[in-house]
Design a protein around this motif. Structure first.
Motif, PDB file in Angstrom:
ATOM      1  N   VAL A 130       0.831  -1.210  -0.152  1.00 38.85           N
ATOM      2  CA  VAL A 130      -0.105   0.015   0.042  1.00 38.85           C
ATOM      3  C   VAL A 130       0.702   1.291  -0.135  1.00 38.85           C
ATOM      4  O   VAL A 130       0.798   2.370  -0.755  1.00 38.85           O
ATOM      5  CB  VAL A 130      -0.893  -0.197   1.141  1.00 38.85           C
ATOM      6  N   ASP A 131       1.990   1.435   0.981  1.00 38.76           N
ATOM      7  CA  ASP A 131       2.823   2.505   0.977  1.00 38.76           C
ATOM      8  C   ASP A 131       3.621   2.795  -0.281  1.00 38.76           C
ATOM      9  O   ASP A 131       3.867   3.852  -0.683  1.00 38.76           O
ATOM     10  CB  ASP A 131       3.868   2.258   2.171  1.00 38.76           C
ATOM     11  N   ALA A 132       4.023   1.556  -1.006  1.00 40.59           N
ATOM     12  CA  ALA A 132       4.757   1.605  -2.293  1.00 40.59           C
ATOM     13  C   ALA A 132       3.901   2.376  -3.212  1.00 40.59           C
ATOM     14  O   ALA A 132       4.383   3.122  -4.120  1.00 40.59           O
ATOM     15  CB  ALA A 132       5.378   0.216  -2.670  1.00 40.59           C
ATOM     16  N   LEU A 133       2.773   1.810  -3.350  1.00 37.08           N
ATOM     17  CA  LEU A 133       1.845   2.326  -4.289  1.00 37.08           C
ATOM     18  C   LEU A 133       1.335   3.762  -4.154  1.00 37.08           C
ATOM     19  O   LEU A 133       1.479   4.661  -5.186  1.00 37.08           O
ATOM     20  CB  LEU A 133       0.306   1.420  -4.583  1.00 37.08           C
ATOM     21  N   ALA A 134       1.200   3.959  -3.032  1.00 34.70           N
ATOM     22  CA  ALA A 134       0.920   5.446  -2.632  1.00 34.70           C
ATOM     23  C   ALA A 134       2.281   6.610  -2.831  1.00 34.70           C
ATOM     24  O   ALA A 134       1.781   7.633  -3.617  1.00 34.70           O
ATOM     25  CB  ALA A 134       0.787   5.545  -1.178  1.00 34.70           C
ATOM     26  N   ARG A 135       3.273   6.026  -2.617  1.00 28.29           N
ATOM     27  CA  ARG A 135       4.440   6.662  -3.138  1.00 28.29           C
ATOM     28  C   ARG A 135       4.686   6.990  -4.527  1.00 28.29           C
ATOM     29  O   ARG A 135       4.991   8.032  -4.902  1.00 28.29           O
ATOM     30  CB  ARG A 135       5.640   6.175  -2.354  1.00 28.29           C
ATOM     31  N   GLN A 136       4.485   5.767  -5.178  1.00 30.49           N
ATOM     32  CA  GLN A 136       4.409   6.036  -6.681  1.00 30.49           C
ATOM     33  C   GLN A 136       3.316   6.951  -7.101  1.00 30.49           C
ATOM     34  O   GLN A 136       3.574   7.796  -7.850  1.00 30.49           O
ATOM     35  CB  GLN A 136       4.122   4.517  -7.275  1.00 30.49           C
ATOM     36  N   LEU A 137       2.267   6.835  -6.693  1.00 24.74           N
ATOM     37  CA  LEU A 137       1.158   7.629  -7.186  1.00 24.74           C
ATOM     38  C   LEU A 137       1.220   9.083  -6.954  1.00 24.74           C
ATOM     39  O   LEU A 137       0.942   9.875  -7.405  1.00 24.74           O
ATOM     40  CB  LEU A 137      -0.368   7.142  -6.714  1.00 24.74           C
TER      41      LEU A 137
ATOM     42  N   GLU B 131       3.862  10.230  -9.212  1.00 20.68           N
ATOM     43  CA  GLU B 131       3.365  10.399 -10.742  1.00 20.68           C
ATOM     44  C   GLU B 131       2.247  11.555 -10.850  1.00 20.68           C
ATOM     45  O   GLU B 131       2.064  12.147 -12.042  1.00 20.68           O
ATOM     46  CB  GLU B 131       2.632   8.992 -10.985  1.00 20.68           C
ATOM     47  N   PHE B 132       1.597  11.730  -9.641  1.00 15.65           N
ATOM     48  CA  PHE B 132       0.339  12.687  -9.947  1.00 15.65           C
ATOM     49  C   PHE B 132       0.393  13.674  -8.717  1.00 15.65           C
ATOM     50  O   PHE B 132      -0.180  13.649  -7.794  1.00 15.65           O
ATOM     51  CB  PHE B 132      -0.991  11.900  -9.702  1.00 15.65           C
ATOM     52  N   PRO B 133       1.570  14.703  -8.799  1.00 15.02           N
ATOM     53  CA  PRO B 133       1.875  15.661  -7.756  1.00 15.02           C
ATOM     54  C   PRO B 133       0.521  16.575  -7.305  1.00 15.02           C
ATOM     55  O   PRO B 133       0.563  16.878  -6.158  1.00 15.02           O
ATOM     56  CB  PRO B 133       3.138  16.367  -8.021  1.00 15.02           C
ATOM     57  N   ASP B 134      -0.339  16.692  -8.306  1.00 12.12           N
ATOM     58  CA  ASP B 134      -1.284  17.461  -7.898  1.00 12.12           C
ATOM     59  C   ASP B 134      -2.681  16.774  -7.690  1.00 12.12           C
ATOM     60  O   ASP B 134      -3.678  17.549  -7.431  1.00 12.12           O
ATOM     61  CB  ASP B 134      -1.792  18.523  -9.333  1.00 12.12           C
ATOM     62  N   GLY B 135      -2.190  15.478  -7.497  1.00  7.46           N
ATOM     63  CA  GLY B 135      -3.658  14.880  -6.976  1.00  7.46           C
ATOM     64  C   GLY B 135      -4.035  13.872  -8.201  1.00  7.46           C
ATOM     65  O   GLY B 135      -3.788  14.308  -9.109  1.00  7.46           O
ATOM     66  N   ILE B 136      -4.600  12.797  -7.444  1.00  9.17           N
ATOM     67  CA  ILE B 136      -5.060  11.574  -8.574  1.00  9.17           C
ATOM     68  C   ILE B 136      -6.444  11.750  -8.594  1.00  9.17           C
ATOM     69  O   ILE B 136      -7.253  11.724  -7.405  1.00  9.17           O
ATOM     70  CB  ILE B 136      -4.557  10.547  -8.246  1.00  9.17           C
ATOM     71  N   ASP B 137      -7.004  11.500  -9.865  1.00  4.25           N
ATOM     72  CA  ASP B 137      -8.633  11.297  -9.989  1.00  4.25           C
ATOM     73  C   ASP B 137      -9.138  10.006  -9.388  1.00  4.25           C
ATOM     74  O   ASP B 137      -8.221   8.855  -9.395  1.00  4.25           O
ATOM     75  CB  ASP B 137      -9.312  11.614 -11.046  1.00  4.25           C
ATOM     76  N   ALA B 138     -10.313   9.804  -8.948  1.00  6.15           N
ATOM     77  CA  ALA B 138     -10.918   8.517  -8.294  1.00  6.15           C
ATOM     78  C   ALA B 138     -10.688   7.344  -9.367  1.00  6.15           C
ATOM     79  O   ALA B 138     -10.364   6.423  -9.057  1.00  6.15           O
ATOM     80  CB  ALA B 138     -12.344   8.651  -7.764  1.00  6.15           C
ATOM     81  N   PRO B 139     -11.263   7.427 -10.728  1.00  6.62           N
ATOM     82  CA  PRO B 139     -10.959   6.447 -11.557  1.00  6.62           C
ATOM     83  C   PRO B 139      -9.668   5.844 -12.070  1.00  6.62           C
ATOM     84  O   PRO B 139      -9.426   4.505 -11.863  1.00  6.62           O
ATOM     85  CB  PRO B 139     -11.588   6.829 -12.793  1.00  6.62           C
ATOM     86  N   THR B 140      -8.938   6.778 -11.876  1.00  3.11           N
ATOM     87  CA  THR B 140      -7.317   6.421 -12.059  1.00  3.11           C
ATOM     88  C   THR B 140      -6.918   5.634 -10.777  1.00  3.11           C
ATOM     89  O   THR B 140      -6.307   4.647 -10.750  1.00  3.11           O
ATOM     90  CB  THR B 140      -6.299   7.530 -12.390  1.00  3.11           C
ATOM     91  N   LEU B 141      -7.370   6.031  -9.660  1.00  2.00           N
ATOM     92  CA  LEU B 141      -6.654   5.528  -8.324  1.00  2.00           C
ATOM     93  C   LEU B 141      -7.340   4.044  -8.238  1.00  2.00           C
ATOM     94  O   LEU B 141      -6.759   3.102  -7.952  1.00  2.00           O
ATOM     95  CB  LEU B 141      -7.288   6.341  -7.160  1.00  2.00           C
ATOM     96  N   TRP B 142      -8.723   4.140  -8.667  1.00  3.84           N
ATOM     97  CA  TRP B 142      -9.346   2.510  -8.661  1.00  3.84           C
ATOM     98  C   TRP B 142      -8.829   1.842  -9.640  1.00  3.84           C
ATOM     99  O   TRP B 142      -8.366   0.596  -9.117  1.00  3.84           O
ATOM    100  CB  TRP B 142     -10.899   2.932  -9.072  1.00  3.84           C
TER     101      TRP B 142
END
Length: 177
Positions: free
Chosen positions: A3-10, A13-24
């Protein structure tokens, strides 16, 4: 992937925030719960913001024009914002029985901000309600910093106190100069 690794990666990759569909989609592909990853992103973002706020702010007291206010009537108040200025283990080292008050008229959060420095390091601020009344008076004095008393109350986490001049006493002091 954790979980932490994916969170760091995201976050990278998306410093201004990630949208819900992409996160899903990314969580589903990694076989991770979206709520857990979203929470980890928030925690990592908060930790990064906090680390940025704890950056030391230092000054050289010898290079400043210091006005001594230790002789005027004051009230002892808690130094505000110490958690953002110091790590807990630094409080005893930078807490003092003598502090310098330094005006920060360009402070983005408070135009009346008065920073509190101990041993050349910013340890926090005077409460906003008090600094609003004091700032114009300090600005009228010819000084870059103002010496006041203070205290460190020992405990599990030391608490820092500053002797803030009372407004009528500071007003009288300013008129006398």
């Amino acid at each position: 992937m954790t979980v932490d690794a994916l969170a760091r990666q995201l976050r990278a990759e998306f410093p201004d925030g990630i949208d819900a569909p992409t996160l899903w989609d990314r969580c589903e592909a990694a076989g991770l719960d979206m709520a857990d990853v979203d929470r980890a992103i928030d925690e990592q973002t908060y930790a990064a913001e906090r680390a940025a706020q704890v950056t030391p702010s230092q000054l050289d007291p010898a290079a400043l024009a210091v006005v001594d206010l230790t002789g005027i009537e004051a009230v002892r108040m808690r130094v505000k914002g110490t958690a953002f200025a110091l790590h807990d283990n630094e409080r005893a080292r930078f807490g003092a029985t003598e502090y310098l008050l330094v005006r920060e008229p360009d402070n983005a959060h408070d135009l009346h901000a008065i920073a509190v420095y101990g041993h050349g390091r910013r340890v926090g601020y005077v409460a906003a309600s008090r600094s609003a009344a004091l700032a114009p008076l300090l600005d009228s004095l010819e000084g870059e910093a103002f010496r006041v008393g203070g205290a460190v109350i020992e405990g599990t986490i030391p608490r820092l106190w500053v002797d803030v001049p009372r407004v009528p006493a500071l007003r009288a002091f300013a008129r006398s100069r």
